[in-house]
Design a protein around this motif. Structure first.
Motif, short mmCIF file in Angstrom:
data_model
loop_
_atom_site.label_atom_id
_atom_site.label_comp_id
_atom_site.label_asym_id
_atom_site.label_seq_id
_atom_site.Cartn_x
_atom_site.Cartn_y
_atom_site.Cartn_z
N ALA A 11 56.62 -75.77 56.29
CA ALA A 11 56.67 -76.70 55.17
C ALA A 11 56.25 -76.02 53.87
O ALA A 11 56.81 -76.30 52.81
CB ALA A 11 55.79 -77.91 55.45
N SER A 12 55.29 -75.12 53.95
CA SER A 12 54.88 -74.36 52.76
C SER A 12 56.02 -73.48 52.26
O SER A 12 56.22 -73.35 51.05
CB SER A 12 53.66 -73.48 53.08
OG SER A 12 52.55 -74.27 53.37
N ALA A 13 56.76 -72.90 53.18
CA ALA A 13 57.91 -72.09 52.78
C ALA A 13 58.96 -72.96 52.10
O ALA A 13 59.58 -72.52 51.11
CB ALA A 13 58.51 -71.39 54.01
N ALA A 14 59.14 -74.18 52.59
CA ALA A 14 60.09 -75.11 51.94
C ALA A 14 59.64 -75.44 50.52
O ALA A 14 60.45 -75.50 49.60
CB ALA A 14 60.23 -76.38 52.77
N MET A 15 58.34 -75.62 50.35
CA MET A 15 57.80 -75.90 49.00
C MET A 15 58.04 -74.71 48.07
O MET A 15 58.36 -74.90 46.89
CB MET A 15 56.31 -76.22 49.08
CG MET A 15 56.04 -77.54 49.78
SD MET A 15 54.28 -77.83 50.11
CE MET A 15 53.61 -77.87 48.47
N LEU A 16 57.90 -73.50 48.59
CA LEU A 16 58.16 -72.31 47.79
C LEU A 16 59.63 -72.24 47.39
O LEU A 16 59.95 -71.95 46.23
CB LEU A 16 57.76 -71.05 48.55
CG LEU A 16 58.06 -69.72 47.86
CD1 LEU A 16 57.30 -69.60 46.55
CD2 LEU A 16 57.75 -68.56 48.77
N ASP A 18 61.67 -74.70 47.00
CA ASP A 18 61.87 -75.74 45.99
C ASP A 18 61.36 -75.26 44.63
O ASP A 18 62.04 -75.41 43.61
CB ASP A 18 61.16 -77.02 46.41
CG ASP A 18 61.42 -78.15 45.46
OD1 ASP A 18 62.59 -78.56 45.33
OD2 ASP A 18 60.46 -78.65 44.82
N HIS A 19 60.19 -74.66 44.61
CA HIS A 19 59.60 -74.15 43.37
C HIS A 19 60.47 -73.08 42.73
O HIS A 19 60.56 -72.99 41.50
CB HIS A 19 58.20 -73.60 43.66
CG HIS A 19 57.54 -72.99 42.47
ND1 HIS A 19 57.02 -73.74 41.44
CD2 HIS A 19 57.32 -71.70 42.14
CE1 HIS A 19 56.50 -72.93 40.52
NE2 HIS A 19 56.67 -71.69 40.94
N ALA A 26 65.52 -75.97 50.42
CA ALA A 26 64.23 -76.57 50.75
C ALA A 26 64.44 -77.87 51.51
O ALA A 26 63.74 -78.15 52.49
CB ALA A 26 63.41 -76.81 49.48
N GLY A 27 65.41 -78.63 51.09
CA GLY A 27 65.74 -79.87 51.78
C GLY A 27 66.21 -79.63 53.20
O GLY A 27 65.89 -80.40 54.11
#
Length: 69
Positions: A11-16, A18-19, A26-27
């Motif tokens: 999930a942290s990788a997905a946030m990265l 997205d950023h 990310a989705g």
């Protein structure tokens, strides 16, 4: 032992992603996490019997299919 829960790291990788502007990607990762958990492929700390490797394999397969027609 294969019992570590990888959701937080993924999930942290997905946030990265997205950023960094990779919103669709990310989705895909977030959806893959949700679907994998919904299908019951979860590690013992969440009440399941799956291993970290099983979770990973399901997650990778779902992300690999994301965005394909």
């Amino acid at each position: 032992k294969g019992i570590a829960n990888p959701i937080g790291a993924v999930a942290s990788a997905a946030m990265l992603l997205d950023h960094l502007g990779y919103v669709a990607e990310a989705g895909w990762v977030q959806d893959a996490i949700r679907c994998t958990v919904a299908d019951g492929v979860i590690t013992p700390d969440l009440g399941g019997s799956g291993t970290s490797a099983e979770f990973r394999d399901q997650l990778v397969a779902r992300i690999g299919q994301a965005g394909k027609p």
